[in-house]
Design a protein around this motif. Structure first.
Motif, PDB file in Angstrom:
ATOM      1  N   ILE A   1       0.853  -1.198   0.000  1.00 16.31           N
ATOM      2  CA  ILE A   1       0.000   0.000   0.000  1.00 16.31           C
ATOM      3  C   ILE A   1       0.884   1.241   0.000  1.00 16.31           C
ATOM      4  N   GLY A   2       0.326   2.367  -0.401  1.00 15.81           N
ATOM      5  CA  GLY A   2       1.099   3.617  -0.463  1.00 15.81           C
ATOM      6  C   GLY A   2       2.262   3.435  -1.417  1.00 15.81           C
ATOM      7  N   GLY A   3       3.441   3.784  -0.961  1.00 16.11           N
ATOM      8  CA  GLY A   3       4.621   3.685  -1.812  1.00 16.11           C
ATOM      9  C   GLY A   3       4.963   2.253  -2.202  1.00 16.11           C
ATOM     10  N   SER A   4       4.403   1.286  -1.503  1.00 12.01           N
ATOM     11  CA  SER A   4       4.688  -0.112  -1.835  1.00 12.01           C
ATOM     12  C   SER A   4       3.668  -0.664  -2.818  1.00 12.01           C
TER      13      SER A   4
ATOM     14  N   SER B   1       6.428  -4.328   1.592  1.00  7.26           N
ATOM     15  CA  SER B   1       6.208  -3.424   2.723  1.00  7.26           C
ATOM     16  C   SER B   1       7.556  -3.066   3.338  1.00  7.26           C
ATOM     17  N   LYS B   2       7.852  -1.805   3.310  1.00  2.00           N
ATOM     18  CA  LYS B   2       9.127  -1.356   3.866  1.00  2.00           C
ATOM     19  C   LYS B   2       9.254  -1.802   5.323  1.00  2.00           C
ATOM     20  N   THR B   3       8.223  -1.538   6.106  1.00  2.00           N
ATOM     21  CA  THR B   3       8.284  -1.839   7.540  1.00  2.00           C
ATOM     22  C   THR B   3       7.860  -3.274   7.849  1.00  2.00           C
TER      23      THR B   3
ATOM     24  N   THR C   1       2.723  -2.809   8.261  1.00  2.00           N
ATOM     25  CA  THR C   1       1.545  -2.044   7.831  1.00  2.00           C
ATOM     26  C   THR C   1       0.317  -2.960   7.830  1.00  2.00           C
TER      27      THR C   1
ATOM     28  N   GLY D   1       9.252   5.536   1.520  1.00  2.00           N
ATOM     29  CA  GLY D   1       8.237   4.709   0.863  1.00  2.00           C
ATOM     30  C   GLY D   1       7.828   5.272  -0.488  1.00  2.00           C
TER      31      GLY D   1
ATOM     32  N   GLN E   1       0.710  10.891  -3.787  1.00  2.00           N
ATOM     33  CA  GLN E   1       1.474  10.499  -2.601  1.00  2.00           C
ATOM     34  C   GLN E   1       2.827  11.204  -2.584  1.00  2.00           C
TER      35      GLN E   1
ATOM     36  N   GLU F   1       2.166  13.664   0.417  1.00  2.00           N
ATOM     37  CA  GLU F   1       2.741  13.084   1.637  1.00  2.00           C
ATOM     38  C   GLU F   1       4.069  13.782   1.951  1.00  2.00           C
TER      39      GLU F   1
ATOM     40  N   VAL G   1       0.171  10.585   8.918  1.00  2.00           N
ATOM     41  CA  VAL G   1      -0.637   9.384   8.658  1.00  2.00           C
ATOM     42  C   VAL G   1      -0.783   8.524   9.915  1.00  2.00           C
TER      43      VAL G   1
END
Ligand code: F6P
Length: 551
Positions: free
Chosen positions: A157-160, A210-212, A215, A274, A356, A360, A511
């Motif tokens: 999601i988002g940047g991913s 997912s970077k982290t 999420t 991201g 984004q 963002e 966010v």
């Protein structure tokens, strides 16, 4: 003066000078600016790589541009740019380097972060991605039952999500046409359901991006995808997951915890934001779609514009110019939004991607020192491909009361191997782009309307005021390299604006609150749990929701 030895932006003489200059231009019309200077179109044009940029239809004169460049100099844009390229921790609230430019630097470059040259690591991952992509594309990578992979589903999601999803559409003509690529982002179960309902799990590969790797939307969808896969294969984990799941992340621990073998993980680093990540491992789905060579061509396109931004003098520096033009309208003409209008079906997701990137990054209201800013920051970015928008919201662009600067993006050649009749349609598409820029800038005067024999009472309705600024970006064709060039252009434009506004363009604290509150409210929906401190409106909505669900 603030902690960085910089005066408040709106107290700088360069800012005040721009304010005064704006008053002088209040009554000036683009028609007049073009009449005064026959060489204007030629003079206000830049060529960067394959991108031809016409900025002559802007409400600017040489004096405006000079004053804007003085503002950039006074606010240290070039110094911050150089610090970014050097790997300094310019993301101050997260204490991180901002090095997406290293993702597309040549293998011979040396770029340091925390005392380490990051380039060999980048190249190593790119090589691994290339080997993996080739295996999937050729059918050498087999699923659990021995079948080749036919569909790749990226979950992120988002940047991913936005980057690979946008670039996949943009470069569709270059993709492996015997494979399918789908992108799932929304925690709404309908997204995953629609993406997999007609798929054979034995031929499906999930890329969990997912970077982290924390999420909630992504982990929830990934968990459901794993259940779907195992149920479909009648398998119980391990082997099957290893053949059908790979991860793109900075967090090996969480990837392993989820049950994905870290041998099947493609890593990136905390110095990749991201929204700046799709040319990192996050682009794996795109690389499988277009192949490693095309992916590298795209990276070269990014790098070309990075080098331009880093080295071109201010008068010829396209991202600097675009950033400053945005400041001119947002801060001195009260423009609230910026439209990005691509005349290419393939760029259908381009503006969503830029939302984004821009919003963002620059949707901030405190400066780098934590003080509330006293000036407008990032605009609302919006738009859809022409010509569809022309039959929807362009009315407001032409005759509404708001100033909305716009970018018109088009290409000389259609990319896909279209049938001859469809190739011919390309001229019509582009004629629309040129016509819109013309109509927005020059409009139609009441006298011109009258000369057409229009009844006097209709003259005001059929008059077009014009004077609505646009940048036209034209390129030969939407190749991987051109896509990279375009995105880097916008990335650096956003950078320039953040630098002038003195905000941290690389964090995204805004966010967080929603995420925390969603976690708190969820038990109220599922179990009717008491949520301490819930406001009356939200409590009422939760109660209504439970009633409607028969709970
Ligand atoms: O919405 C916030 C955000 O952190 C974005 O900046 C990011 O692109 C997205 O969530 C996804 O994050 P992750 O890649 O860690 O799953």
């Amino acid at each position: 003066m603030n902690a960085e030895g910089r005066s408040r932006l709106d107290q700088m003489p360069e800012w005040t000078a721009l304010g005064k200059h704006r008053e002088q231009l209040a009554e000036v019309h683009l028609r007049e600016l073009f009449e005064r200077d026959p060489a204007r179109a030629e003079r206000y044009t830049l060529q960067v790589g394959d991108l031809h940029l016409d900025y002559s239809k802007h409400l600017v004169t040489d004096e405006t541009l000079g004053l804007l460049r003085e503002l950039a100099a006074a606010t240290g844009v070039a110094e911050l740019r150089d610090a970014m390229f050097r790997g300094e921790k310019i993301n101050i609230t997260e204490r991180r380097s901002v090095l997406h430019t290293a993702l597309r630097a040549p293998g011979s470059a040396v770029i340091m972060s925390d005392g380490e040259n990051v380039v060999p690591g980048v190249q190593h991952v790119l090589t691994r991605m290339g080997i993996f992509s080739d295996r999937v594309r050729s059918g050498d990578w087999k699923g659990h039952t021995g079948k080749r992979i036919k569909t790749v589903v990226n979950i992120g999601i988002g940047g991913s999500d936005l980057g690979p999803a946008m670039a996949y559409e943009a470069l569709r003509a270059y993709t492996h046409r015997d494979m399918q690529f789908r992108f799932v982002s929304n925690v709404d179960g309908a997204d995953l359901h629609e993406a997999v309902r007609d798929l054979d799990p034995a031929e499906t590969l999930f890329i969990i991006a997912s970077k982290t790797f924390t999420t909630i939307e992504t982990i929830t969808n990934a968990t459901s995808a794993r259940e779907w896969l195992l149920a479909g294969l009648g398998a119980d984990g391990g082997e099957a997951v290893a053949k059908h799941f790979v991860a793109l992340s900075t967090n090996a621990e969480k990837v392993a915890e989820f049950g994905i073998d870290t041998d099947n993980m493609f890593e990136f680093w905390d110095w990749v934001g991201g929204r700046y990540s799709f040319d990192s491992a996050i682009g794996l789905s795109l690389m499988v779609a277009i192949g490693p060579e095309r992916f590298r061509e795209m990276l070269a396109g990014f790098h070309l514009v990075d080098e331009h931004f880093r080295t071109a003098p201010p008068e010829e520096n396209a991202p600097l110019l675009l950033g400053l033009l945005g400041i001119w309208y947002g801060n001195f003409w009260d423009a609230q939004s910026h439209a990005v209008l691509p005349y290419s079906h393939y760029l259908s997701k381009f503006t969503a991607y830029l939302q984004q990137l821009d919003m963002e990054s620059n949707g901030k209201s405190v400066d780098r020192q934590g003080n509330r800013v006293g000036w407008q920051t990032g605009p609302v970015v919006w738009g859809t491909p022409g010509t569809n928008g022309q039959h929807a919201y362009y009315q407001l662009l032409h005759q509404g009361t708001k100033m909305i600067p716009a970018d018109l993006i088009g290409f000389a050649e259609p990319v896909a191997d279209l049938q001859p009749g469809l190739v011919a349609q390309h001229d019509l598409l582009m004629a629309n782009l040129f016509a819109q820029g013309q109509a927005l800038a020059f409009g139609k005067t009441p006298d011109e309307v009258r000369a057409e024999g229009v009844a006097e009472e209709l003259v005001p309705h059929k008059t077009f005021p014009g004077n609505r600024p646009t940048t036209t970006i034209l390129a030969g064709e939407l190749s991987p390299s051109v896509l990279g060039q375009l995105i880097a252009l916008y990335e650096h434009k956003v950078f320039v604006q953040g630098a002038v506004w003195n905000i941290d363009s690389f964090d995204q604290w805004g966010v967080e609150l929603g995420k925390v509150l969603a976690k708190r409210v969820e038990p109220a929906l599922t179990e009717g749990a008491e949520v301490p401190g819930l406001d009356a409106s939200t409590a009422g909505l939760v109660a209504k929701y439970r009633e409607l669900r028969g709970r």
